[in-house]
Enzyme design. Structure first.
Site, PDB file in Angstrom:
ATOM      1  N   HIS A 104     -11.235  -5.244  -7.173  1.00 27.57           N
ATOM      2  CA  HIS A 104     -12.022  -5.843  -6.539  1.00 27.57           C
ATOM      3  C   HIS A 104     -13.415  -6.061  -7.384  1.00 27.57           C
ATOM      4  O   HIS A 104     -13.811  -4.888  -7.777  1.00 27.57           O
ATOM      5  CB  HIS A 104     -12.550  -5.484  -5.048  1.00 27.57           C
ATOM      6  CG  HIS A 104     -11.312  -5.501  -4.117  1.00 27.57           C
ATOM      7  ND1 HIS A 104     -10.561  -6.545  -3.889  1.00 27.57           N
ATOM      8  CD2 HIS A 104     -10.685  -4.657  -3.511  1.00 27.57           C
ATOM      9  CE1 HIS A 104      -9.580  -6.243  -3.007  1.00 27.57           C
ATOM     10  NE2 HIS A 104      -9.804  -4.865  -2.629  1.00 27.57           N
TER      11      HIS A 104
ATOM     12  N   CYS B 170     -11.386  -1.818   1.450  1.00 30.28           N
ATOM     13  CA  CYS B 170     -11.376  -1.316   0.023  1.00 30.28           C
ATOM     14  C   CYS B 170     -12.335  -2.049  -0.780  1.00 30.28           C
ATOM     15  O   CYS B 170     -12.620  -1.640  -1.779  1.00 30.28           O
ATOM     16  CB  CYS B 170      -9.813  -1.820  -0.307  1.00 30.28           C
ATOM     17  SG  CYS B 170      -9.408  -3.278   0.116  1.00 30.28           S
TER      18      CYS B 170
ATOM     19  N   SER C 297      -4.076  -8.057  -3.763  1.00 27.69           N
ATOM     20  CA  SER C 297      -3.265  -6.839  -3.206  1.00 27.69           C
ATOM     21  C   SER C 297      -4.140  -6.200  -2.122  1.00 27.69           C
ATOM     22  O   SER C 297      -3.675  -5.398  -1.136  1.00 27.69           O
ATOM     23  CB  SER C 297      -3.402  -5.725  -4.399  1.00 27.69           C
ATOM     24  OG  SER C 297      -4.694  -5.392  -4.779  1.00 27.69           O
TER      25      SER C 297
ATOM     26  N   VAL D  65       0.781  -1.223   0.024  1.00 28.08           N
ATOM     27  CA  VAL D  65      -0.040   0.008  -0.015  1.00 28.08           C
ATOM     28  C   VAL D  65       0.960   1.170  -0.060  1.00 28.08           C
ATOM     29  O   VAL D  65       0.584   2.259  -0.667  1.00 28.08           O
ATOM     30  CB  VAL D  65      -0.948   0.080   1.286  1.00 28.08           C
ATOM     31  CG1 VAL D  65      -1.874   1.295   1.293  1.00 28.08           C
ATOM     32  CG2 VAL D  65      -1.957  -1.187   1.301  1.00 28.08           C
TER      33      VAL D  65
ATOM     34  N   GLN E  27     -12.378 -10.587  -4.119  1.00 26.32           N
ATOM     35  CA  GLN E  27     -11.259  -9.590  -3.491  1.00 26.32           C
ATOM     36  C   GLN E  27     -10.003 -10.082  -4.191  1.00 26.32           C
ATOM     37  O   GLN E  27      -9.396 -11.189  -3.960  1.00 26.32           O
ATOM     38  CB  GLN E  27     -11.365  -9.497  -2.166  1.00 26.32           C
ATOM     39  CG  GLN E  27     -12.746  -9.053  -1.729  1.00 26.32           C
ATOM     40  CD  GLN E  27     -12.682  -8.719  -0.353  1.00 26.32           C
ATOM     41  OE1 GLN E  27     -13.735  -8.857   0.397  1.00 26.32           O
ATOM     42  NE2 GLN E  27     -11.662  -8.434   0.389  1.00 26.32           N
TER      43      GLN E  27
END
Length: 326
Positions: A252, A159, A188, A16, A185
Site C-alpha cells: 500500500h 492494513c 491483496s 491472508v 491500496q
C-alpha cells in the site's frame, strides 16, 4: 525461547492465511500445528484444499502440505486443544466472525485477528506495536467480560493505515492538527490476485467500501487511552481520506498532507522519522524491523516494486517530504 508456541491458523486457505503460513515458516518462536478453513476445505490435505490458489512468491512449506484442514466453525474444541493461540483470517460476515472469535476466546484460546469485526469492540485492543503496545492492558477488562482466564481477542488495524500512520505517529509531538490521507491500496488487501480481480487490470477504482471511514477513525483509536475498561478514542487530529484501489498486488502507498500547529523544518521531521522506534525494536523481537522507518531522498521514491520488501516487508518507506502550498 526454548520451546516454540503452537499456533493454529483460521482461514488458512485464503490469501491472508497463506501469508501467515509463509511468514511463520521457520519462525524462531512459533510453530504452525493446525490449519482450519471453511467446511468445503475441511478434511482435505492443505495442499489439495488450496490447489492452484497458492499466491505467495515462496513455495508452500513442505511441512504444511499434508496437514489436514479442520472446519474452523465446527472443530473449535479439537483446534483449541492443540494450540497455544490462533491467528484468525476467516472470510465470513462480520457478525459471524465476531461470534467465532468470541467462541475461541471463551474456549480459553487467545485470538490474534486480521479481521475488522472486533476493531470497534471497546475492550478489544487494536494494536500497531510501535504505537500503542500499552493497549494490551485492556485485555484484563475483556477477560472479565468474557469470563475467561487465558482467552482473549486482539486485532490489527486496517492494513493501509500501517503504511503511513506510524510515520505520522513519529512526528505527532510536533503538533499535528489535521491530516489528509490518500491511499493507493493493493489488491491483496481485498484478498485478491490479478486472476481473481481482472477488473483492476489497466484500471483504477476510486472507491473502496468502508475504507475511508476506517482510515479516518481507526488512527484515533490507536492514539486513544484506556478508561473504565474501554478504549476511548483520541479527539485529534482531524483526518479526512480518499481510498483508491490500484493495480498493484502487494504494497500500500499513501500520499499524506499534514498541518502543524507550529512549522517544523524538513530536517526536524526527517530526524524524528528515521530515529523513531518502539517496543518491538527495544525487545529485538524476531519479526520486528530493526530500522522501522527509512527516508528516501530520491524524488521518485518510495516505489512499491523497489521498497515493498524493506525490512522483510515490516518497515515503512517515506519520501518526497516537502512544504505544500495550502
Amino acid at each position: 525461547m526454548e520451546q516454540k508456541l503452537k499456533v493454529g491458523i483460521l482461514g488458512a486457505t485464503g490469501m491472508v492465511g497463506q501469508r501467515f503460513i509463509s511468514l511463520l515458516e521457520n519462525h524462531p518462536w512459533f510453530e504452525v500445528v493446525t490449519v482450519a478453513a471453511s467446511p468445503r476445505s475441511a478434511g482435505k490435505r492443505y495442499e489439495d484444499a488450496v490447489g492452484s490458489r497458492w499466491a505467495m512468491k515462496t513455495p508452500m512449506p513442505a511441512a504444511m502440505k499434508d496437514m489436514i484442514v479442520y472446519d474452523a466453525t465446527a472443530d473449535i474444541d479439537k483446534i483449541t486443544s492443540q494450540v497455544d493461540f490462533v491467528f484468525c483470517a476467516v472470510d465470513m460476515k462480520k457478525d459471524e466472525i465476531r461470534a467465532l472469535e468470541e467462541a475461541y476466546a471463551k474456549a480459553e484460546c487467545p485470538v490474534i485477528s486480521n479481521n475488522s469485526a472486533h476493531r470497534g469492540t471497546p475492550d478489544v485492543p487494536m494494536i500497531i506495536p510501535e504505537i500503542n503496545d500499552d493497549h494490551a492492558e485492556i485485555i484484563h477488562a475483556q477477560r472479565r467480560r468474557l469470563g475467561t482466564k487465558r482467552g482473549f481477542i486482539a486485532v490489527k488495524s486496517n492494513c493501509s493505515l500501517q503504511s503511513y500512520v506510524p510515520a505520522i505517529h513519529a512526528i505527532k509531538d510536533l503538533g499535528i492538527t489535521k491530516v489528509l490521507a490518500c491511499t493507493y491500496q493493493a489488491i491483496s488487501g481485498a484478498g485478491k490476485t490479478f486472476e481473481t480481480m481482472p477488473e483492476i487490470l489497466d484500471n483504477v477504482i476510486p472507491y473502496i467500501g468502508g475504507e475511508e471511514e476506517k482510515s479516518e477513525m481507526e488512527p484515533l483509536r490507536l492514539w486513544g487511552h484506556i478508561e473504565n475498561g474501554e478504549i476511548v478514542k483520541a479527539e485529534s487530529p482531524i483526518i479526512t481520506s480518499q481510498c483508491i484501489r490500484v493495480p498493484v498486488l502487494n504494497g500500500h502507498t499513501a500520499a499524506v498532507f499534514v498541518k502543524f500547529a507550529k512549522k517544523p523544518t524538513k530536517e526536524q521531521l526527517i530526524e524524528k522519522l528515521v530515529n523513531f522506534s518502539g517496543e518491538p525494536q527495544k525487545l529485538e523481537l524476531p519479526s520486528a524491523p530493526k530500522q522501522f522507518i527509512q527516508y528516501l531522498e530520491e524524488d521518485n521514491r518510495p516505489q512499491v516494486s523497489l521498497d515493498v520488501d524493506y525490512e522483510h516487508g515490516m518497515g515503512i518507506s517515506v519520501g518526497r517530504l516537502r512544504e505544500d502550498k495550502v
